[in-house]
Design a protein around this motif. Structure first.
Motif, PDB file in Angstrom:
ATOM      1  N   SER A   4     -10.681  11.767  -1.373  1.00  0.00           N
ATOM      2  CA  SER A   4      -9.689  12.618  -2.039  1.00  0.00           C
ATOM      3  C   SER A   4      -8.561  11.708  -2.535  1.00  0.00           C
ATOM      4  O   SER A   4      -8.315  10.645  -1.951  1.00  0.00           O
ATOM      5  CB  SER A   4      -9.135  13.685  -1.097  1.00  0.00           C
ATOM      6  N   PRO A   5      -7.857  12.108  -3.588  1.00  0.00           N
ATOM      7  CA  PRO A   5      -6.813  11.231  -4.128  1.00  0.00           C
ATOM      8  C   PRO A   5      -5.676  10.966  -3.143  1.00  0.00           C
ATOM      9  O   PRO A   5      -5.047   9.918  -3.188  1.00  0.00           O
ATOM     10  CB  PRO A   5      -6.321  11.974  -5.369  1.00  0.00           C
ATOM     11  N   GLN A   6      -5.447  11.873  -2.212  1.00  0.00           N
ATOM     12  CA  GLN A   6      -4.369  11.706  -1.243  1.00  0.00           C
ATOM     13  C   GLN A   6      -4.639  10.573  -0.255  1.00  0.00           C
ATOM     14  O   GLN A   6      -3.720  10.043   0.353  1.00  0.00           O
ATOM     15  CB  GLN A   6      -4.138  13.012  -0.462  1.00  0.00           C
ATOM     16  N   GLN A   7      -5.901  10.193  -0.096  1.00  0.00           N
ATOM     17  CA  GLN A   7      -6.244   9.135   0.856  1.00  0.00           C
ATOM     18  C   GLN A   7      -5.892   7.744   0.349  1.00  0.00           C
ATOM     19  O   GLN A   7      -5.735   6.820   1.142  1.00  0.00           O
ATOM     20  CB  GLN A   7      -7.745   9.165   1.165  1.00  0.00           C
ATOM     21  N   THR A  11      -3.679   4.954  -0.540  1.00  0.00           N
ATOM     22  CA  THR A  11      -2.292   4.551  -0.350  1.00  0.00           C
ATOM     23  C   THR A  11      -2.061   3.090  -0.748  1.00  0.00           C
ATOM     24  O   THR A  11      -0.929   2.697  -0.991  1.00  0.00           O
ATOM     25  CB  THR A  11      -1.851   4.740   1.113  1.00  0.00           C
ATOM     26  N   GLU A  24      -1.281   8.676 -12.042  1.00  0.00           N
ATOM     27  CA  GLU A  24      -0.438   9.641 -11.324  1.00  0.00           C
ATOM     28  C   GLU A  24      -1.226  10.593 -10.430  1.00  0.00           C
ATOM     29  O   GLU A  24      -0.654  11.252  -9.561  1.00  0.00           O
ATOM     30  CB  GLU A  24       0.452  10.426 -12.289  1.00  0.00           C
ATOM     31  N   PHE A  58      -3.006   9.728  -8.093  1.00  0.00           N
ATOM     32  CA  PHE A  58      -2.946   9.126  -6.768  1.00  0.00           C
ATOM     33  C   PHE A  58      -1.485   9.066  -6.295  1.00  0.00           C
ATOM     34  O   PHE A  58      -0.902   7.999  -6.134  1.00  0.00           O
ATOM     35  CB  PHE A  58      -3.590   7.736  -6.808  1.00  0.00           C
ATOM     36  N   SER A  59      -0.924  10.215  -6.045  1.00  0.00           N
ATOM     37  CA  SER A  59       0.510  10.348  -5.762  1.00  0.00           C
ATOM     38  C   SER A  59       0.916   9.838  -4.385  1.00  0.00           C
ATOM     39  O   SER A  59       2.108   9.720  -4.105  1.00  0.00           O
ATOM     40  CB  SER A  59       0.935  11.802  -5.928  1.00  0.00           C
ATOM     41  N   ASN A  60      -0.029   9.519  -3.510  1.00  0.00           N
ATOM     42  CA  ASN A  60       0.302   9.014  -2.179  1.00  0.00           C
ATOM     43  C   ASN A  60       0.332   7.492  -2.108  1.00  0.00           C
ATOM     44  O   ASN A  60       0.466   6.931  -1.016  1.00  0.00           O
ATOM     45  CB  ASN A  60      -0.682   9.540  -1.130  1.00  0.00           C
ATOM     46  N   SER A  79       1.489   3.943  -1.692  1.00  0.00           N
ATOM     47  CA  SER A  79       2.703   3.382  -1.105  1.00  0.00           C
ATOM     48  C   SER A  79       2.817   1.876  -1.352  1.00  0.00           C
ATOM     49  O   SER A  79       3.923   1.345  -1.384  1.00  0.00           O
ATOM     50  CB  SER A  79       2.768   3.675   0.397  1.00  0.00           C
ATOM     51  N   MET A 118       5.505   8.877  -8.622  1.00  0.00           N
ATOM     52  CA  MET A 118       4.951   8.444  -7.337  1.00  0.00           C
ATOM     53  C   MET A 118       6.065   8.086  -6.367  1.00  0.00           C
ATOM     54  O   MET A 118       6.354   6.924  -6.140  1.00  0.00           O
ATOM     55  CB  MET A 118       4.028   7.258  -7.557  1.00  0.00           C
ATOM     56  N   ARG A 167       6.353   7.910  -3.271  1.00  0.00           N
ATOM     57  CA  ARG A 167       6.067   7.304  -1.967  1.00  0.00           C
ATOM     58  C   ARG A 167       5.900   5.788  -2.025  1.00  0.00           C
ATOM     59  O   ARG A 167       5.635   5.158  -1.008  1.00  0.00           O
ATOM     60  CB  ARG A 167       4.809   7.932  -1.375  1.00  0.00           C
TER      61      ARG A 167
END
Length: 167
Positions: free
Chosen positions: A62-65, A67, A83, A85-87, A89, A107, A109
């Motif tokens: 998932s895109p949230q994974q 970082t 964008e 991949f908003s998580n 860091s 982004m 984060r």
């Protein structure tokens, strides 16, 4: 009884180590691992290739994974589509051909951002990254220093700026 329990535990531990594989029992699928994330598209083929490889290497479903992204020396010219991949860091986009970084403004984060050795002209989006702790903009000889002067006034993190912007 202890032998059966031991065998059951060994079987369970063995199966948990194989979570990336599909299991069948009597030709019936018992477990199917999640598919890698592919529901995105970027405007830049080099960025797409780097993301595809990163997703495969990190087993991202998932895109949230996602970082951590390291796409240095990849020939990237555009970040359009990143964008999703908003998580993110930690982002290394050094040694590419970027002129602008608009996608990064969405982004919030990002903690580490390496944009050294690109062709950046302006980067106002960097001012909107509240968690930024390390920023490298060295060797961006076309970068307008106005945004960086504003950033320097309030920024307390590790900052490397281009020669032309140094006092």
């Amino acid at each position: 009884m202890p032998i059966k329990l031991a065998l059951l535990l060994i079987t369970l531990f063995s199966l948990s180590a194989c979570s990336k594989y599909q299991f069948t029992l009597n030709e019936t699928v018992v477990h199917t691992p999640p598919a890698l994330f592919t529901d995105f598209q970027t405007a830049d083929k080099s960025l797409q290739n780097c993301l595809d490889q990163t997703i495969k290497d990190q087993n991202i479903t998932s895109p949230q994974q996602l970082t951590l992204l390291s796409c240095s020396h990849a020939g990237i010219k555009s970040l359009d589509g990143l964008e999703v991949f908003s998580n993110l860091s930690h982002v290394n986009l050094g040694n590419n051909q970027l002129q602008r970084v608009q996608a990064l403004g969405k982004m919030g984060r990002i903690e580490t951002l390496l944009l050294n050795d690109n062709q950046l002209q302006s980067a106002p989006e960097i001012l909107t990254l509240p968690k930024l702790q390390k920023l490298d903009l060295a060797n961006n000889s076309n970068l307008d220093c106005g945004d960086l002067r504003q950033l320097q006034k309030s920024y307390t993190g590790d900052l490397t700026i281009p020669e032309q912007c140094r006092p």
